[in-house]
Design an enzyme around this catalytic site. Sequence first.
Site, PDB file in Angstrom:
ATOM      1  N   HIS A 182       0.855  -1.190   0.000  1.00 39.64           N
ATOM      2  CA  HIS A 182       0.000   0.000   0.000  1.00 39.64           C
ATOM      3  C   HIS A 182       0.890   1.239   0.000  1.00 39.64           C
ATOM      4  CE1 HIS A 182      -3.072  -2.821   1.503  1.00 39.64           C
ATOM      5  NE2 HIS A 182      -3.982  -1.909   1.177  1.00 39.64           N
ATOM      6  N   LYS A 230       0.181   4.518   4.594  1.00 41.34           N
ATOM      7  CA  LYS A 230      -0.747   3.625   5.308  1.00 41.34           C
ATOM      8  C   LYS A 230      -0.155   3.198   6.645  1.00 41.34           C
ATOM      9  CE  LYS A 230      -3.608  -0.548   4.949  1.00 41.34           C
ATOM     10  NZ  LYS A 230      -4.786   0.031   5.604  1.00 41.34           N
TER      11      LYS A 230
HETATM   12  N1  LIG Z   1     -12.842  -0.231   3.494  1.00 41.44           N
HETATM   13  C1  LIG Z   1     -12.207   0.117   2.380  1.00 41.44           C
HETATM   14  O1  LIG Z   1     -12.593  -0.264   1.260  1.00 41.44           O
HETATM   15  C2  LIG Z   1     -11.009   0.994   2.462  1.00 41.44           C
HETATM   16  C3  LIG Z   1     -10.523   1.352   3.683  1.00 41.44           C
HETATM   17  N2  LIG Z   1      -9.509   2.228   3.784  1.00 41.44           N
HETATM   18  C4  LIG Z   1      -9.138   2.636   5.136  1.00 41.44           C
HETATM   19  O2  LIG Z   1      -9.613   3.966   5.367  1.00 41.44           O
HETATM   20  C5  LIG Z   1      -8.785   4.613   6.312  1.00 41.44           C
HETATM   21  C6  LIG Z   1      -8.357   5.975   5.772  1.00 41.44           C
HETATM   22  O3  LIG Z   1      -7.556   5.804   4.640  1.00 41.44           O
HETATM   23  P1  LIG Z   1      -7.038   7.070   3.779  1.00 41.44           P
HETATM   24  O4  LIG Z   1      -8.177   7.922   3.378  1.00 41.44           O
HETATM   25  O5  LIG Z   1      -6.161   6.508   2.739  1.00 41.44           O
HETATM   26  O6  LIG Z   1      -6.162   7.837   4.880  1.00 41.44           O
HETATM   27  P2  LIG Z   1      -5.759   9.378   4.947  1.00 41.44           P
HETATM   28  O7  LIG Z   1      -4.564   9.459   5.822  1.00 41.44           O
HETATM   29  O8  LIG Z   1      -5.676   9.962   3.584  1.00 41.44           O
HETATM   30  O9  LIG Z   1      -7.008  10.081   5.674  1.00 41.44           O
HETATM   31  C7  LIG Z   1      -7.286   9.914   7.028  1.00 41.44           C
HETATM   32  C8  LIG Z   1      -8.229  11.010   7.439  1.00 41.44           C
HETATM   33  O10 LIG Z   1      -8.635  10.830   8.783  1.00 41.44           O
HETATM   34  C9  LIG Z   1      -8.617  12.107   9.400  1.00 41.44           C
HETATM   35  N3  LIG Z   1      -8.547  11.962  10.843  1.00 41.44           N
HETATM   36  C10 LIG Z   1      -7.500  11.591  11.596  1.00 41.44           C
HETATM   37  N4  LIG Z   1      -7.837  11.590  12.902  1.00 41.44           N
HETATM   38  C11 LIG Z   1      -9.152  11.958  12.942  1.00 41.44           C
HETATM   39  C12 LIG Z   1     -10.068  12.171  14.000  1.00 41.44           C
HETATM   40  N5  LIG Z   1      -9.731  11.998  15.284  1.00 41.44           N
HETATM   41  N6  LIG Z   1     -11.342  12.540  13.679  1.00 41.44           N
HETATM   42  C13 LIG Z   1     -11.702  12.737  12.404  1.00 41.44           C
HETATM   43  N7  LIG Z   1     -10.858  12.588  11.368  1.00 41.44           N
HETATM   44  C14 LIG Z   1      -9.594  12.192  11.642  1.00 41.44           C
HETATM   45  C15 LIG Z   1      -7.414  12.804   8.802  1.00 41.44           C
HETATM   46  O11 LIG Z   1      -7.463  14.195   9.040  1.00 41.44           O
HETATM   47  P3  LIG Z   1      -6.097  15.088   8.901  1.00 41.44           P
HETATM   48  O12 LIG Z   1      -5.813  15.119   7.427  1.00 41.44           O
HETATM   49  O13 LIG Z   1      -6.501  16.381   9.439  1.00 41.44           O
HETATM   50  O14 LIG Z   1      -5.063  14.388   9.708  1.00 41.44           O
HETATM   51  C16 LIG Z   1      -7.636  12.429   7.340  1.00 41.44           C
HETATM   52  O15 LIG Z   1      -8.602  13.271   6.763  1.00 41.44           O
HETATM   53  C17 LIG Z   1      -7.644   3.636   6.609  1.00 41.44           C
HETATM   54  O16 LIG Z   1      -7.962   2.902   7.764  1.00 41.44           O
HETATM   55  C18 LIG Z   1      -7.659   2.699   5.387  1.00 41.44           C
HETATM   56  O17 LIG Z   1      -7.135   1.442   5.647  1.00 41.44           O
HETATM   57  C19 LIG Z   1      -8.915   2.785   2.693  1.00 41.44           C
HETATM   58  C20 LIG Z   1      -9.330   2.444   1.456  1.00 41.44           C
HETATM   59  C21 LIG Z   1     -10.422   1.517   1.230  1.00 41.44           C
HETATM   60  O1  LIG Z   2      -5.433   1.975   3.201  1.00 43.49           O
HETATM   61  C1  LIG Z   2      -5.786   1.588   2.057  1.00 43.49           C
HETATM   62  O2  LIG Z   2      -5.443   2.138   1.012  1.00 43.49           O
HETATM   63  C2  LIG Z   2      -6.659   0.415   1.998  1.00 43.49           C
HETATM   64  N1  LIG Z   2      -7.120  -0.086   3.103  1.00 43.49           N
HETATM   65  C3  LIG Z   2      -7.990  -1.195   3.224  1.00 43.49           C
HETATM   66  C4  LIG Z   2      -7.312  -2.307   3.980  1.00 43.49           C
HETATM   67  O3  LIG Z   2      -6.520  -2.034   4.896  1.00 43.49           O
HETATM   68  O4  LIG Z   2      -7.602  -3.477   3.707  1.00 43.49           O
HETATM   69  C5  LIG Z   2      -8.562  -1.627   1.907  1.00 43.49           C
HETATM   70  C6  LIG Z   2      -7.607  -1.532   0.766  1.00 43.49           C
HETATM   71  O5  LIG Z   2      -6.591  -2.458   0.941  1.00 43.49           O
HETATM   72  C7  LIG Z   2      -7.051  -0.116   0.670  1.00 43.49           C
END
Ligand SMILES: NC(=O)C1=CN([C@@H]2O[C@H](COP(=O)(O)OP(=O)(O)OC[C@H]3O[C@@H](n4cnc5c(N)ncnc54)[C@H](OP(=O)(O)O)[C@@H]3O)[C@@H](O)[C@H]2O)C=CC1
Ligand SMILES: O=C(O)C1=N[C@H](C(=O)O)C[C@H](O)C1
Length: 314
Positions: free
Chosen positions: A197, A201
């Site tokens: 990733h 991440k």
């Molecule tokens: N289920 C699925 O299909 C998928 C799941 N994911 C998961 O989604 C999550 C986020 O991934 P991604 O978008 O890439 O990560 P990013 O780092 O791009 O975004 C994380 C976000 O969370 C915010 N944040 C952090 N702490 C808090 C808080 N206490 N309250 C509210 N917001 C907060 C950050 O704000 P700031 O920028 O201000 O720090 C930022 O906007 C991960 O756990 C990832 O594994 C990702 C892709 C697909």
């Molecule tokens: O953080 C990501 O990007 C993703 N997170 C999810 C995971 O931890 O499985 C889904 C996907 O792999 C993308």
Amino acid sequence: MLASRQPRSLGVSDATNRCRRTRTSVVVMAMVTNKRQFQLMVNSCTGKMGQAVAEAALRANIDLVPYTLCAPLDVENKNHVTVQGIKLELVPPSVRDTAITEIKARYPNLIMVDYTLPDAIHDMVDFYVRHNTPFVMGTTGGDRARILSEVEAAKTYAVIAPNMGKQIVAFQAIMDMMAKNFPGAFSGYKLRVVESHQSTKKDTSGTAKAVVQSFVEMGVKFDVSQIELVREPKDQVEVMKVPESALNGHAYHTYQLVSADGTVMFEFQHNVIGRTTYAEGTVDASFFLAQRIAERSEKTLYNMIDVLRAGAMR
Ligand SMILES: NC(=O)C1=CN([C@@H]2O[C@H](COP(=O)(O)OP(=O)(O)OC[C@H]3O[C@@H](n4cnc5c(N)ncnc54)[C@H](OP(=O)(O)O)[C@@H]3O)[C@@H](O)[C@H]2O)C=CC1
Ligand SMILES: O=C(O)C1=N[C@H](C(=O)O)C[C@H](O)C1
């Protein structure tokens, strides 16, 4: 205090006017209009997934609430984030509990989307449960059993899953079925799991952890701590063959099973570039959840396999 601003109008009347043109489009729009009986608030829109889901929601003509819960603000004067030209006001943790009352009053059929971080996941779940706010959560990490039991006990409507991509959800469902139908099928096999990733991440892939659980149920001895994480861009390009353009957003997973005597090998792989597939799946999950709420379903807690089984993924 929240700014006294109304959401951008994605009004039913505008949409209906656009669709007076043909009979077919009126029928289609009637379906769409029915589906839009809720408002979606996408949290953490400063983040990659938050932004992608908000864009997907707009593509699906969903009413996007102009607020987004965010992390504590460390940049002075930063009070909003923009999605496709629409301003969403940032709501930091310090005002979240008071703001939610006003937001819920203004948007009575509110569903929230959560893609925050493993560090924040328990606080976020506590918040949704405390305010009985339906939510779709794709955030990974945390104590998954604790999260599921807390949400279940509170009867808060939710879809929670570590992967929202339709075909990956289908793959997970098949692995789950295989484990239920043929427990021990891979007994004695050695498993190797490698996931790559973007280097930002924080945690081990939640998807890989879920798939590993099925292999364990099929008799494989494996602990999620054995999952190999690739986070170095150089290795991602040279070893994993990730295109350079995808270094900031990709999810490559390989599961390799080899028999004890080394004569049989299985390999399963899903490689995703970008985030569209998850964002679209999240929108599907929000439509699904809105439907369950509207029919006052007894069951309140769902995962993406439930959404897929319901035929609710486009
Ligand atoms: N289920 C699925 O299909 C998928 C799941 N994911 C998961 O989604 C999550 C986020 O991934 P991604 O978008 O890439 O990560 P990013 O780092 O791009 O975004 C994380 C976000 O969370 C915010 N944040 C952090 N702490 C808090 C808080 N206490 N309250 C509210 N917001 C907060 C950050 O704000 P700031 O920028 O201000 O720090 C930022 O906007 C991960 O756990 C990832 O594994 C990702 C892709 C697909
Ligand atoms: O953080 C990501 O990007 C993703 N997170 C999810 C995971 O931890 O499985 C889904 C996907 O792999 C993308």
